[in-house]
Enzyme design. Structure first.
Site, PDB file in Angstrom:
ATOM      1  CB  CYS A   1      -1.091  -0.156   1.360  1.00 27.01           C
ATOM      2  SG  CYS A   1      -2.055   1.678   1.221  1.00 27.01           S
TER       3      CYS A   1
ATOM      4  CB  CYS B   1      -1.882   4.650   4.201  1.00 25.92           C
ATOM      5  SG  CYS B   1      -3.779   3.957   3.610  1.00 25.92           S
ATOM      6  CB  SER B   2       0.350   0.795   6.568  1.00 29.47           C
ATOM      7  OG  SER B   2       1.358   1.380   6.682  1.00 29.47           O
ATOM      8  CB  CYS B   3      -4.502  -0.627   2.787  1.00 28.38           C
ATOM      9  SG  CYS B   3      -5.298   0.897   3.051  1.00 28.38           S
TER      10      CYS B   3
END
Lengths: 225, 200
Positions: free
Chosen positions: B104, B107-109
């Site tokens: 991602c 962000c950090s999905c």
């Protein structure tokens, strides 16, 4: 917004450090900021796009220095103020000072939370199942070259590039408006495949590719001359 | 305690979290039992073992595999594995021709319900920056030399869909049970930065 969160394709950040047998949390406050955020916000104060928008507004220099859960803390503090859930003084002192006013809703009960952690969440998806798709699988598209100052989920490295629709995932709310109080824009979201050479030039491996999920609003049909 | 320095962006993290916890509990805006359930869920219940079970079953049950690839969300929901960051799941199968990797960049999905909370490296700046541009370099750092002929296909999970890689079943695993197979499946092989090693 073209800020530091949009990292795809950047260089010079060094190797990837893998911590063997990494624990889920390193320090107790990490557990707590996760639990506070997930335990508070489902009461209906804000949506996931507003949270992401808030994180992206962290000063770039701080964003790069912050640990992951420090970004959660900065985000939650900002949301608490923006949504008038707590006052600045309350955030700083950790004490309840304001007795009237503000947006204070009943806490999320444990049963609701247990359900949310183990069952499908409608969130901002699967709306208007009859809404017509703008693009078809197999169609060639051009990712728009847009540089909005507001929240968006089309990263810079894709903009202006040619791709092919590989899958239609159905209808989701456009993050761009959902992050800023509306209006709601339900649109189809597709996986779109871009070749590595289209994105990075002829030196990229000719077989490689990137697939990314894009809303109708992020693309134009590719018109060949 | 409240002074200007206290508000410096990254200072006193621990105290600031404690302050928020105190005031939110005092006002009744969060429930202690809810917080405890959240921590217990992410620390003790969900994790890569969930994904490993899906992979092992897909390796041994062709009908299940077909379902998982066709309708990841529906299939995992039936198994009680949907939820926050796990409602819209797409499963991508590695083959002799295609190796999938997930990132991602914005962000950090990450598919929380299936793999648990993401490891620090997945959330790190270098991984998010490099995965879309230099996936082969990353594979090398994780000890995998990918043939030039294989398409390395990176999935940037920037919308609400979350991706799980179905790694290739390793050579030498023909006689293993589903449980034994699940024990072979690593978290990184389901993110796609690694593969499941052959059994000697």
């Amino acid at each position: 917004m073209n800020s530091i969160h949009d990292l795809g394709g950047m260089d010079n950040f060094g190797p990837i450090n893998v911590e063997p047998n990494e624990p889920v949390f390193h320090e107790d406050w990490e557990r707590k900021i996760l639990a506070l955020t997930l335990g508070l916000l489902p009461a209906g104060y804000c949506n996931i796009d507003e949270m992401r928008r808030t994180t992206e507004h962290i000063d770039p220099a701080i964003y790069l220095q912050a640990r992951y859960y420090q970004k959660w803390l900065l985000t939650l503090e900002s949301i608490l103020l923006e949504k008038d859930i707590l006052t600045q003084e309350e955030i700083e002192t950790g004490k309840s000072i304001r007795t009237e006013g503000g947006d204070n809703r009943p806490a999320v009960p444990v049963e609701m939370m247990q359900y949310a952690m183990a069952n499908p969440i409608p969130a901002n998806a699967e709306l208007d199942p009859d809404l017509k798709a703008k693009f078809q699988v197999g169609e060639e598209i051009l990712a728009k070259n847009i540089n909005p100052y507001h929240h968006t989920r089309i990263p810079r490295y894709i903009r202006g590039k040619r791709g092919v629709i590989v899958q239609d995932h159905g209808v989701f709310l456009l993050a761009d408006t959902n992050a800023h109080g509306g209006p709601e824009k339900p649109q189809h979201v597709y996986s779109v495949r871009f070749t590595a050479q289209e994105l990075w030039g002829d030196e990229a491996n000719p077989n490689d590719s990137v697939c990314i999920d894009l809303h109708d609003d992020y693309m134009d049909p590719l018109v060949s001359n | 305690m409240a002074n200007k320095n206290h508000r410096a962006p990254l200072s006193d993290t621990q105290l600031r979290v404690k302050a928020l916890e105190s005031v939110l509990l005092e006002k009744g805006l969060v429930d202690q039992a809810t917080m405890d359930a959240i921590i217990d869920n992410y620390e003790n219940k969900v994790g890569p073992h969930n994904g490993a079970r899906l992979v092992a079953r897909a390796w041994t049950d062709p009908e299940f595999k077909a379902q998982l690839l066709k309708d990841g969300s529906g299939t995992i929901a039936k198994l009680g594995l949907a939820g926050i960051e796990g409602t819209h799941i797409e499963v991508k199968e590695n083959t002799a021709d295609v190796h999938n990797m997930v990132v991602c960049t914005l962000c950090s999905c990450y598919p929380w319900t299936i793999l648990g909370l993401p490891p620090t490296w997945y959330k790190s700046t270098p991984y998010r920056a490099r995965a879309v541009r230099d996936p082969r370099g990353i594979l090398k750092e994780f000890g995998v030399e990918m043939s030039e002929d294989v398409e390395v296909r990176v999935w940037d999970s920037n919308a609400e869909l979350r991706y799980l890689v179905l790694p290739m079943r390793p050579e030498g695993s023909e006689n293993l049970t589903e449980d034994e197979l699940a024990a072979l499946v690593t978290r990184d092989s389901m993110i796609g930065t690694s593969v499941v090693d052959a059994i000697n």
